[in-house]
Write a protein that holds these residues in place. Structure first.
Motif, PDB file in Angstrom:
ATOM      1  N   ASN A 113      18.289   4.960  -7.851  1.00 50.38           N
ATOM      2  CA  ASN A 113      18.154   3.817  -6.939  1.00 50.38           C
ATOM      3  C   ASN A 113      17.885   2.544  -7.738  1.00 50.38           C
ATOM      4  O   ASN A 113      18.435   1.479  -7.440  1.00 50.38           O
ATOM      5  CB  ASN A 113      17.013   4.048  -5.941  1.00 50.38           C
ATOM      6  CG  ASN A 113      17.429   4.908  -4.761  1.00 50.38           C
ATOM      7  OD1 ASN A 113      18.606   4.964  -4.400  1.00 50.38           O
ATOM      8  ND2 ASN A 113      16.471   5.587  -4.158  1.00 50.38           N
ATOM      9  N   ALA A 160      21.107   1.388  -9.293  1.00 49.37           N
ATOM     10  CA  ALA A 160      22.023   0.827  -8.298  1.00 49.37           C
ATOM     11  C   ALA A 160      21.600  -0.587  -7.900  1.00 49.37           C
ATOM     12  O   ALA A 160      22.441  -1.484  -7.720  1.00 49.37           O
ATOM     13  CB  ALA A 160      22.072   1.729  -7.064  1.00 49.37           C
ATOM     14  N   ILE A 161      20.285  -0.803  -7.776  1.00 51.25           N
ATOM     15  CA  ILE A 161      19.785  -2.148  -7.439  1.00 51.25           C
ATOM     16  C   ILE A 161      20.060  -3.124  -8.583  1.00 51.25           C
ATOM     17  O   ILE A 161      20.482  -4.263  -8.362  1.00 51.25           O
ATOM     18  CB  ILE A 161      18.279  -2.091  -7.110  1.00 51.25           C
ATOM     19  CG1 ILE A 161      18.065  -1.347  -5.779  1.00 51.25           C
ATOM     20  CG2 ILE A 161      17.676  -3.495  -7.036  1.00 51.25           C
ATOM     21  CD1 ILE A 161      16.622  -1.006  -5.478  1.00 51.25           C
ATOM     22  N   THR A 196      23.750  -4.193  -8.414  1.00 50.98           N
ATOM     23  CA  THR A 196      24.035  -5.186  -7.372  1.00 50.98           C
ATOM     24  C   THR A 196      23.438  -6.540  -7.728  1.00 50.98           C
ATOM     25  O   THR A 196      24.083  -7.579  -7.577  1.00 50.98           O
ATOM     26  CB  THR A 196      23.468  -4.717  -6.014  1.00 50.98           C
ATOM     27  OG1 THR A 196      23.998  -3.430  -5.709  1.00 50.98           O
ATOM     28  CG2 THR A 196      23.840  -5.686  -4.899  1.00 50.98           C
ATOM     29  N   THR A 241      19.117   5.438 -15.346  1.00 51.84           N
ATOM     30  CA  THR A 241      19.105   4.047 -14.871  1.00 51.84           C
ATOM     31  C   THR A 241      20.270   3.267 -15.474  1.00 51.84           C
ATOM     32  O   THR A 241      20.990   2.557 -14.769  1.00 51.84           O
ATOM     33  CB  THR A 241      17.785   3.358 -15.258  1.00 51.84           C
ATOM     34  OG1 THR A 241      16.689   4.184 -14.907  1.00 51.84           O
ATOM     35  CG2 THR A 241      17.641   2.019 -14.562  1.00 51.84           C
ATOM     36  N   SER A 247      23.487   1.872 -13.354  1.00 50.72           N
ATOM     37  CA  SER A 247      23.671   0.414 -13.318  1.00 50.72           C
ATOM     38  C   SER A 247      25.012  -0.011 -13.896  1.00 50.72           C
ATOM     39  O   SER A 247      25.357  -1.191 -13.862  1.00 50.72           O
ATOM     40  CB  SER A 247      22.552  -0.282 -14.104  1.00 50.72           C
ATOM     41  OG  SER A 247      22.794  -0.231 -15.501  1.00 50.72           O
ATOM     42  N   SER A 274      18.414   1.217  -2.147  1.00 49.77           N
ATOM     43  CA  SER A 274      19.399   0.451  -2.922  1.00 49.77           C
ATOM     44  C   SER A 274      20.425  -0.212  -2.002  1.00 49.77           C
ATOM     45  O   SER A 274      20.894  -1.317  -2.268  1.00 49.77           O
ATOM     46  CB  SER A 274      20.094   1.334  -3.958  1.00 49.77           C
ATOM     47  OG  SER A 274      20.868   2.335  -3.345  1.00 49.77           O
TER      48      SER A 274
END
Length: 244
Positions: free
Chosen positions: A109, A112-113, A116, A139, A143, A229
């Motif tokens: 998560n 993914a954040i 974005t 991570t 990403s 996310s």
């Protein structure tokens, strides 16, 4: 976490700290004795690194090598100073957009954040030194490498980050279902910092008391919450929509 980022043994960990490596997580065996371990503990204090004290069984699970009572993970990225990032953003004449993650622990998560946030041109991501997901191989992978292109700021306490942002003229907006206000009532054309909570508990009560605004996403289905996310993506893109 990938083995490439793993260090074990007192000498190896001390040398990494002295050479300026960013230690993401460090695990110390409970009741560790000896002059060398005392030297390590003093070094950790000097560099303001908080260790996790764990039983030897935990360390044995992390590595089968001779760990001497200490296992550490080196972050694949260097962390940034939040105040410096704020100043840099403002001096460049940009309308600040930050995202703060409160006790978010899932590495995927988190990745993914980050992805974005980087895609929409956010200026930084803020996490606490303890209780947050590590910047691990998972991570980095999730990403899609975006973690190397956006400043990640680690702070002692998220509350301090809120005070700093507010003092810098940046409104703080918590994503929470504990409000009647909609995301669409927030003016994201103003300098903003969006706070997302943990996967299970949401934004903590102590943080909710301090923010300038609380906002929720409209829900019409049977399930009452989005993946964090996905929710972060909606908030970030609402900011983009308003600023276009």
């Amino acid at each position: 976490m990938s083995n490439e980022s793993q260090l074990f043994g007192i000498h190896a960990v001390m040398e990494a700290i002295k050479s300026g490596k960013t230690i993401d997580k460090i695990f110390l065996q409970k009741g560790l004795q000896g002059s060398l371990s005392k030297e390590l503990i003093l070094l950790l204090r000097e560099h303001k690194i908080t260790p996790n004290t764990v039983p030897v069984e935990k360390l044995n699970k992390l590595t089968h090598r001779n760990h001497q009572g200490v296992v550490a993970f080196v972050a694949p990225v260097d962390f940034h100073d939040l105040e410096e990032v704020i100043i840099r953003t403002q001096e460049a004449g940009k309308t600040s957009l930050f995202i703060l993650l409160d006790q978010l622990t899932d590495a995927r998560n988190f990745g993914a954040i980050i992805r974005t946030a980087e895609c929409i041109g956010a200026h930084g991501i803020v996490i606490a030194k303890t209780g947050a997901a590590p910047v691990s191989a998972d991570t980095v992978k999730t990403s899609a490498g975006a973690v190397f292109n956006i400043p990640i700021c680690k702070v002692d306490h998220l509350k301090d980050a809120l005070f700093l942002l507010q003092a810098s003229g940046i409104q703080t907006v918590a994503a929470t279902e504990k409000t009647e206000d909609s995301i669409y009532q927030v003016d994201f054309k103003l300098p903003s910092a969006i706070i997302m909570g943990s996967e299970g508990k949401g934004v903590s009560p102590g943080i909710l008391k301090l923010v300038d605004h609380k906002a929720k996403l409209p829900m019409f289905g049977e399930i009452s919450s989005l993946n964090v996310s996905v929710a972060a993506g909606v908030f970030l893109y609402e900011a983009v929509r308003q600023r276009l």
